[in-house]
Design a protein around this motif. Structure first.
Motif, PDB file in Angstrom:
ATOM      1  N   ARG A   5       7.273 -32.497 -53.585  1.00  0.00           N
ATOM      2  CA  ARG A   5       7.269 -31.070 -53.233  1.00  0.00           C
ATOM      3  C   ARG A   5       7.601 -30.850 -51.763  1.00  0.00           C
ATOM      4  O   ARG A   5       8.296 -29.916 -51.396  1.00  0.00           O
ATOM      5  CB  ARG A   5       5.884 -30.486 -53.567  1.00  0.00           C
ATOM      6  CG  ARG A   5       5.741 -29.003 -53.347  1.00  0.00           C
ATOM      7  CD  ARG A   5       4.361 -28.535 -53.775  1.00  0.00           C
ATOM      8  NE  ARG A   5       3.293 -29.301 -53.141  1.00  0.00           N
ATOM      9  CZ  ARG A   5       2.824 -29.073 -51.912  1.00  0.00           C
ATOM     10  NH1 ARG A   5       3.331 -28.112 -51.182  1.00  0.00           N
ATOM     11  NH2 ARG A   5       1.861 -29.812 -51.410  1.00  0.00           N
ATOM     12  N   THR A   6       7.109 -31.744 -50.908  1.00  0.00           N
ATOM     13  CA  THR A   6       7.234 -31.487 -49.470  1.00  0.00           C
ATOM     14  C   THR A   6       8.510 -32.070 -48.864  1.00  0.00           C
ATOM     15  O   THR A   6       8.770 -31.891 -47.681  1.00  0.00           O
ATOM     16  CB  THR A   6       6.010 -32.076 -48.736  1.00  0.00           C
ATOM     17  OG1 THR A   6       5.830 -33.409 -49.194  1.00  0.00           O
ATOM     18  CG2 THR A   6       4.758 -31.259 -48.988  1.00  0.00           C
ATOM     19  N   ALA A   7       9.300 -32.768 -49.634  1.00  0.00           N
ATOM     20  CA  ALA A   7      10.547 -33.328 -49.086  1.00  0.00           C
ATOM     21  C   ALA A   7      11.725 -32.471 -49.536  1.00  0.00           C
ATOM     22  O   ALA A   7      11.547 -31.475 -50.239  1.00  0.00           O
ATOM     23  CB  ALA A   7      10.702 -34.757 -49.554  1.00  0.00           C
ATOM     24  N   SER A   8      12.917 -32.881 -49.152  1.00  0.00           N
ATOM     25  CA  SER A   8      14.085 -32.064 -49.499  1.00  0.00           C
ATOM     26  C   SER A   8      14.316 -32.101 -51.010  1.00  0.00           C
ATOM     27  O   SER A   8      13.894 -33.048 -51.691  1.00  0.00           O
ATOM     28  CB  SER A   8      15.297 -32.610 -48.762  1.00  0.00           C
ATOM     29  OG  SER A   8      15.473 -33.950 -49.128  1.00  0.00           O
ATOM     30  N   ALA A   9      15.005 -31.062 -51.490  1.00  0.00           N
ATOM     31  CA  ALA A   9      15.247 -30.951 -52.928  1.00  0.00           C
ATOM     32  C   ALA A   9      15.891 -32.236 -53.445  1.00  0.00           C
ATOM     33  O   ALA A   9      16.780 -32.793 -52.805  1.00  0.00           O
ATOM     34  CB  ALA A   9      16.146 -29.755 -53.191  1.00  0.00           C
ATOM     35  N   GLY A  10      15.443 -32.674 -54.586  1.00  0.00           N
ATOM     36  CA  GLY A  10      16.020 -33.892 -55.177  1.00  0.00           C
ATOM     37  C   GLY A  10      15.299 -35.158 -54.751  1.00  0.00           C
ATOM     38  O   GLY A  10      15.540 -36.227 -55.311  1.00  0.00           O
ATOM     39  N   SER A  11      14.431 -35.047 -53.746  1.00  0.00           N
ATOM     40  CA  SER A  11      13.705 -36.248 -53.304  1.00  0.00           C
ATOM     41  C   SER A  11      12.574 -36.554 -54.283  1.00  0.00           C
ATOM     42  O   SER A  11      11.860 -35.650 -54.708  1.00  0.00           O
ATOM     43  CB  SER A  11      13.076 -36.036 -51.929  1.00  0.00           C
ATOM     44  OG  SER A  11      14.074 -36.085 -50.965  1.00  0.00           O
ATOM     45  N   CYS A  12      12.471 -37.798 -54.599  1.00  0.00           N
ATOM     46  CA  CYS A  12      11.447 -38.205 -55.562  1.00  0.00           C
ATOM     47  C   CYS A  12      10.715 -39.452 -55.085  1.00  0.00           C
ATOM     48  O   CYS A  12      11.281 -40.284 -54.388  1.00  0.00           O
ATOM     49  CB  CYS A  12      12.101 -38.589 -56.893  1.00  0.00           C
ATOM     50  SG  CYS A  12      12.729 -37.198 -57.796  1.00  0.00           S
ATOM     51  N   TYR A  13       9.473 -39.541 -55.483  1.00  0.00           N
ATOM     52  CA  TYR A  13       8.788 -40.825 -55.408  1.00  0.00           C
ATOM     53  C   TYR A  13       9.135 -41.539 -56.710  1.00  0.00           C
ATOM     54  O   TYR A  13       9.543 -40.909 -57.686  1.00  0.00           O
ATOM     55  CB  TYR A  13       7.269 -40.646 -55.395  1.00  0.00           C
ATOM     56  CG  TYR A  13       6.724 -39.868 -54.233  1.00  0.00           C
ATOM     57  CD1 TYR A  13       6.561 -40.476 -52.997  1.00  0.00           C
ATOM     58  CD2 TYR A  13       6.338 -38.537 -54.392  1.00  0.00           C
ATOM     59  CE1 TYR A  13       6.029 -39.766 -51.929  1.00  0.00           C
ATOM     60  CE2 TYR A  13       5.811 -37.819 -53.332  1.00  0.00           C
ATOM     61  CZ  TYR A  13       5.658 -38.441 -52.098  1.00  0.00           C
ATOM     62  OH  TYR A  13       5.132 -37.752 -51.057  1.00  0.00           O
ATOM     63  N   ALA A  14       8.930 -42.846 -56.706  1.00  0.00           N
ATOM     64  CA  ALA A  14       9.015 -43.568 -57.976  1.00  0.00           C
ATOM     65  C   ALA A  14       7.690 -44.279 -58.162  1.00  0.00           C
ATOM     66  O   ALA A  14       7.068 -44.718 -57.194  1.00  0.00           O
ATOM     67  CB  ALA A  14      10.141 -44.581 -57.928  1.00  0.00           C
ATOM     68  N   LEU A  15       7.238 -44.354 -59.402  1.00  0.00           N
ATOM     69  CA  LEU A  15       6.036 -45.137 -59.668  1.00  0.00           C
ATOM     70  C   LEU A  15       6.455 -46.613 -59.676  1.00  0.00           C
ATOM     71  O   LEU A  15       7.535 -46.945 -60.170  1.00  0.00           O
ATOM     72  CB  LEU A  15       5.432 -44.744 -61.016  1.00  0.00           C
ATOM     73  CG  LEU A  15       5.127 -43.258 -61.186  1.00  0.00           C
ATOM     74  CD1 LEU A  15       4.460 -43.002 -62.545  1.00  0.00           C
ATOM     75  CD2 LEU A  15       4.213 -42.770 -60.066  1.00  0.00           C
ATOM     76  N   PRO A  16       5.644 -47.483 -59.097  1.00  0.00           N
ATOM     77  CA  PRO A  16       6.089 -48.869 -58.920  1.00  0.00           C
ATOM     78  C   PRO A  16       6.285 -49.619 -60.233  1.00  0.00           C
ATOM     79  O   PRO A  16       5.434 -49.569 -61.114  1.00  0.00           O
ATOM     80  CB  PRO A  16       4.958 -49.497 -58.104  1.00  0.00           C
ATOM     81  CG  PRO A  16       3.768 -48.656 -58.382  1.00  0.00           C
ATOM     82  CD  PRO A  16       4.257 -47.271 -58.627  1.00  0.00           C
ATOM     83  N   GLN A  17       7.421 -50.310 -60.343  1.00  0.00           N
ATOM     84  CA  GLN A  17       7.616 -51.200 -61.498  1.00  0.00           C
ATOM     85  C   GLN A  17       6.754 -52.439 -61.332  1.00  0.00           C
ATOM     86  O   GLN A  17       6.367 -53.077 -62.301  1.00  0.00           O
ATOM     87  CB  GLN A  17       9.086 -51.559 -61.622  1.00  0.00           C
ATOM     88  CG  GLN A  17       9.928 -50.330 -61.933  1.00  0.00           C
ATOM     89  CD  GLN A  17      11.379 -50.662 -62.205  1.00  0.00           C
ATOM     90  OE1 GLN A  17      11.707 -51.758 -62.612  1.00  0.00           O
ATOM     91  NE2 GLN A  17      12.247 -49.703 -61.983  1.00  0.00           N
TER      92      GLN A  17
END
Ligand code: ASP
Length: 734
Positions: free
Chosen positions: A323-335
Motif C-alpha cells: 500500500r505504501t509503495a508505488s503502484a505495482g510494488s509488491c512484497y512476495a511471501l518467501p519460497q
C-alpha cells in the motif's frame, strides 16, 4: 422418553430404550422421592441382555450389566428442598454441579418443555472449572484415588438403570459410571444427568477410580473406571455432528466422510483422537529438532521476514501488494528463507535455524500445500559431511529411528540413482533395477528403439522384474499390453510408445515374447541379459524416448510392479542421501538451463576447476535426503564469492543487470568477507506424514488447504472490497 442414542441408532438399541423403565420426573416437587423400578420383567431383562452387547463397545458381558441393573432396582433420589437456604441454592445453581447433596436447575428447563436433555443441566452462568487428572492417565495404580476430570462425552451407554459414559480429553478416555446404590445421596440426579449425556457434550466429573469387573484391553485405561460422585455439564452440542468423533463408532465415522466434509468441519475433525495424535507427533518431531540443534550443535533460532522481495527461485511467488509503495510494488511471501539465512552467515551468526513457513504458488498435488513448514538450517565453516551429519542427527531425533537407521546414512550419487531407479528419490525398500541400453542397442534395427536413439537426450532402458517365483502374482501379459495397467501408467507419464516386454528364456541367453521385439533384439539378446543381470524367466520391460520421460515412466512401472508383487515391506525404513546433483537441468520446453536445486548452490570443485567459465555440465555440491521414496529434505554448500555467483546467474540466462536488480544485496554481501557456508532444509509436513503413516500431508497440518488452494473452514481466499483494492492501487477488471 428418549428413543435414540446419538450415533448408535441400531434397531436393538431402540428396542432396549423403549423397554427401559420410565424415570420419575425430578426436581419439580421439591421433595425427597423414594421409588422402585417396576419394569424388571423377565422378558425385558432378557431383551436387555441381548441388546447390551450391541451398545457396549467394551468387552463387558451383557449379563453383568443386567445384574448391575437388578442390584439397583431400588433407587433413591433427593431433590432441592424448599427449606434449603437461598444463598446455598444460588451457589449450587451457579455451577449446576450435581453432587450427593445439591439440587439442579433442571426445574427451570423442565418447565420449558425440554424434557430429559443435557441442555437443562447446563448453568446459565459461565464457569472455568479445573481438573486434577487427565482421562487417559488413569490405570490400575490409580484405584481408590479421588479425581476430577474434564472432557467430552465420547459415548454414552444407558443400560436401562445404570449409565456409563466414556469421557475423553486429549490424553485418552476413561469410562465413568453411576455409583452403586447407597453410595451417593443424590444418585438419582447424577443418573439422570448421565442418562441425558450426548456425544461431545462437555463435562466435569468428580469421582473415585475403581477396578473394572470387565476389563477392556482395547483402551489404555480399560482396567479402571470412575465412579461418579458429582457431575457438571459445562456445555452441550446444539447442532447435529457432521460425523462421529468417537473412535469406537463404526458408522458415521469421519474416515468415511469426504475430505471436503472433514475440511469444512476441521474444528471437529481435529478433535478426533487420531488427528490430535498426528498434531502431537508433529509437535514432538519439531521439539526434538529444536532440541538437537540447540543442545547438541549450539544453533540459534532466528526469524526472517515473511514480507520479502519477489525472486525467481523456481516456483511462482505469492504476491502481497504494498500500500505504501508505488503502484505495482509488491512484497512476495518467501519460497524459503534461503537468501536471508545466507546473509546471516555473512553477518557472523555461524549457526542458524528456523521452523520456517514457506510459500510457493505451484500446482498443488496430494503432498503439496501452498504454504508449508521447513526446518531451515545454515552453518558456517563446515564441509558437506558436517552438514549432513547435523541433518542425520535431526532426522534420527525427530523420527526416533536410532535403532532402525544407522549413521552415516547410505549415499548414492544422482547419476547412479537415475540410472538404476530412474528417480532422484528412489524407494530402496525394494530392489527392482533398470539399465540403460543405448550402447548395446546402438545398431538396432528395431524401429521404436532405433528412432528413439536417433534423437538427442534420449535413451532405451530396461527394467528387470524377476517374478518367476511369484506364483499367481506373476505379472500377466494383459497388464503389460495396451489398456493394461502397467502399459497405461507408462503412457500417462509421457512415454508415447508405452512399454515393450519380453522374458528371458530358461537358457538364460535368449528372449521370449512378442515376435517383433524378440526378433528385433535377437542379435543383442545376450548382451542385454548380461548388462541388466536378468535371471532366467525374468520379465524385461523396455521404455524408449527422451531420457527424462523414460526415467519417469520406468520409475512409475517399477513402483507398480513392486506393489503387484508385494515387494514393499511396510515396516522397512530406507533412508539415503542422493548426492552430486547436476548444477543445471535443461528445460526442454523453454530451451534453457535452470538450476537443479537453486542458483546459490556451489559447483563441484573439480568440475569448476576443469571449466570455470562453463558450468552447464558441472555437478553441484548438493544432497537430498530421501526416506522410503519421498524427498524429505535437501541442501547444499553455497557459493560465497561474487564472481562465482555471477557465473551461475549467467549460466541460467540472467543478465548482469537483472542479477544486480534481483540479487544485488546478496552479491554485495559476498563482497564483505562472506564465510564458506552451507545448509539444508527438512520438509516438516512430509516427514511427519511419513512418521504418522498418514496418506496426505493435509492430515498432519492443522488447517490445510485443498488442492485448489482453498481453506474450506474460513473460505480463504476471500474477496477484497473495492475500497481495500483501491488503497492498493488495484482495480478489478470484470
Ligand atoms: N532453501 C532450500 C529449499 O527450500 C533448502 C536449502 O538449500 O537449504 O529447498
Amino acid at each position: 422418553m428418549r428413543i435414540r442414542i446419538l450415533g448408535t441408532t441400531t434397531k436393538t438399541t431402540n428396542i432396549l430404550l423403549l423397554l427401559r423403565r420410565r424415570r420419575p420426573s425430578t426436581s419439580t416437587t421439591h421433595t425427597t422421592t423414594t421409588y422402585t423400578t417396576t419394569t424388571s420383567s423377565r422378558s425385558a431383562r432378557m431383551m436387555m441382555s441381548f441388546c447390551c452387547s450391541n451398545v457396549m463397545p467394551s468387552s463387558s458381558s451383557s449379563q453383568n450389566y443386567s445384574a448391575a441393573r437388578l442390584r439397583r432396582t431400588t433407587m433413591k433420589t433427593t431433590t432441592t428442598t424448599a427449606s434449603q437456604p437461598r444463598k446455598e441454592r444460588q451457589k449450587n445453581n451457579r455451577r449446576t454441579i450435581v453432587t450427593s447433596s445439591l439440587s439442579s436447575s433442571s426445574s427451570e428447563s423442565s418447565a420449558t418443555g425440554e424434557g430429559n436433555t443435557t441442555k437443562q443441566f447446563v448453568s446459565s452462568l459461565l464457569s472455568w472449572p479445573t481438573r486434577t487428572t487427565l482421562c487417559g492417565s488413569l490405570d490400575i495404580s490409580s484405584v481408590g484415588e479421588k479425581v476430577s476430570l474434564c472432557g467430552w462425552v465420547d459415548k454414552q451407554r444407558d443400560m436401562g438403570g445404570i449409565c456409563f459414559a466414556d469421557v475423553r480429553d486429549h490424553s485418552g478416555l476413561v469410562q465413568i459410571i453411576g455409583a452403586a446404590e447407597g453410595v451417593c445421596e443424590n444418585q438419582a440426579k447424577i443418573d439422570e444427568i448421565l442418562s441425558s449425556l450426548r456425544s461431545e457434550c462437555v463435562v466435569k466429573v468428580v469421582g473415585v477410580v475403581r477396578e473394572r469387573n470387565n476389563k477392556n484391553k482395547n483402551i489404555k485405561t480399560g482396567e479402571v473406571e470412575v465412579e461418579v460422585k458429582s457431575i457438571e455439564v459445562l456445555n452441550v452440542v446444539s447442532k447435529s455432528l457432521p460425523f462421529s468423533i468417537s473412535e469406537s463408532e463404526k458408522s458415521g465415522n469421519a474416515e468415511k466422510s469426504s475430505e471436503e466434509v472433514r475440511l469444512k468441519n476441521r474444528v471437529l475433525d481435529l478433535r478426533r483422537p487420531k488427528m490430535l495424535k498426528n498434531l502431537r507427533r508433529r509437535h514432538e518431531a519439531i521439539r526434538q529438532m529444536r532440541k538437537v540443534l540447540e543442545e547438541e550443535f549450539d544453533f540459534m533460532e532466528i526469524e526472517t521476514p515473511v514480507l520479502s522481495r519477489p525472486t525467481p527461485e523456481g516456483a511462482r511467488d505469492y504476491l502481497v501488494p504494498a500500500r505504501t509503495a508505488s503502484a505495482g510494488s509488491c512484497y512476495a511471501l518467501p519460497q524459503s528463507p534461503q537468501l536471508f539465512k545466507q546473509m546471516l552467515m555473512v553477518s557472523g551468526c555461524d549457526r542458524y535455524y528456523q521452523v520456517a513457513r514457506c510459500f510457493r504458488d505451484e500446482d498443488l498435488r496430494a503432498d503439496r500445500q501452498p504454504e508449508f513448514t521447513q526446518l531451515d538450517v545454515e552453518m558456517s565453516f563446515t564441509d558437506a559431511d558436517g552438514i549432513m551429519n547435523v541433518a542425520e542427527r535431526v532426522f534420527l531425533e525427530a523420527s526416533g529411528m536410532h535403532k532402525k537407521v544407522q549413521q552415516p546414512f547410505r549415499r548414492m550419487t544422482y547419476a547412479e540413482a537415475m540410472e538404476k531407479y530412474g528417480s532422484d528419490k528412489p524407494d530402496l525398500r525394494f530392489d527392482l533395477e533398470m539399465t540403460t541400453l543405448n550402447d548395446v542397442l546402438k545398431d538396432t534395427e528395431f524401429p521404436p528403439f532405433k528412432s528413439a536413439l536417433e534423437t538427442s537426450r534420449s535413451s532405451v532402458k530396461v527394467l528387470v522384474v524377476d517374478d518367476s517365483q511369484a506364483g499367481k502374482n506373476k505379472i500377466s501379459n494383459a497388464k503389460l499390453k495396451p489398456k493394461g495397467e502397467i502399459f497405461e501408467d507408462a503412457v500417462n507419464t509421457g512415454s508415447a510408445n508405452g512399454v515393450f516386454f519380453c522374458r528371458v528364456a530358461e537358457d538364460g541367453k535368449t528372449l521370449e515374447g512378442a515376435k517383433g521385439l524378440v526378433e528385433g533384439l535377437a542379435k543383442c539378446a545376450e548382451e542385454i541379459i548380461a548388462k541388466s543381470t536378468a535371471p532366467p524367466g525374468s520379465l524385461l520391460l523396455f521404455v524408449a524416448g527422451k531420457t527424462k520421460v523414460v526415467n519417469t515412466a520406468l520409475d512409475k512401472v517399477r513402483h507398480k510392479c513392486a506393489s503387484m508383487l508385494n515387494l514393499i515391506d511396510p515396516k522397512a525404513h530406507a533412508v539415503l542421501w542422493v548426492t552430486d546433483f547436476p548444477m543445471f537441468e535443461y528445460n526442454e520446453d523453454e530451451e534453457r538451463f535452470e538450476a537443479c536445486h537453486h542458483p546459490f548452490t556451489a559447483p563441484n570443485t573439480e568440475d569448476y576447476e576443469k571449466n570455470p567459465d562453463d558450468l552447464t555440465e558441472a555437478r553441484a555440491i548438493a544432497y537430498d535426503l530421501v526416506y522410503n521414496g519421498v524427498e524429505i529434505g535437501g541442501g547444499s554448500l553455497r557459493i560465497y564469492r561474487r564472481d562465482v555467483q555471477e557465473k551461475v546467474f549467467k549460466a541460467i540466462g540472467m543478465s548482469t543487470e537483472e542479477a544486480e536488480d534481483k540479487f544485488g544485496y546478496l552479491l554485495e554481501a559476498f563482497q564483505y568477507g562472506a564465510p564458506p557456508h552451507g545448509g539444508f532444509a527438512i520438509g516438516v509436513d512430509r516427514l511427519v506424514m511419513l512418521l504418522c503413516g498418514a496418506k496426505s500431508i493435509r492430515d498432519v497440518i492443522a488447517f490445510p488447504k485443498t488442492t485448489t488452494g482453498q481453506c474450506l473452514l474460513t473460505r480463504a481466499p476471500g474477496e477484497a472490497t473495492t475500497e481495500q483494492l483501491a488503497e492498493l492501487n488495484i482495480r478489478r477488471i470484470d
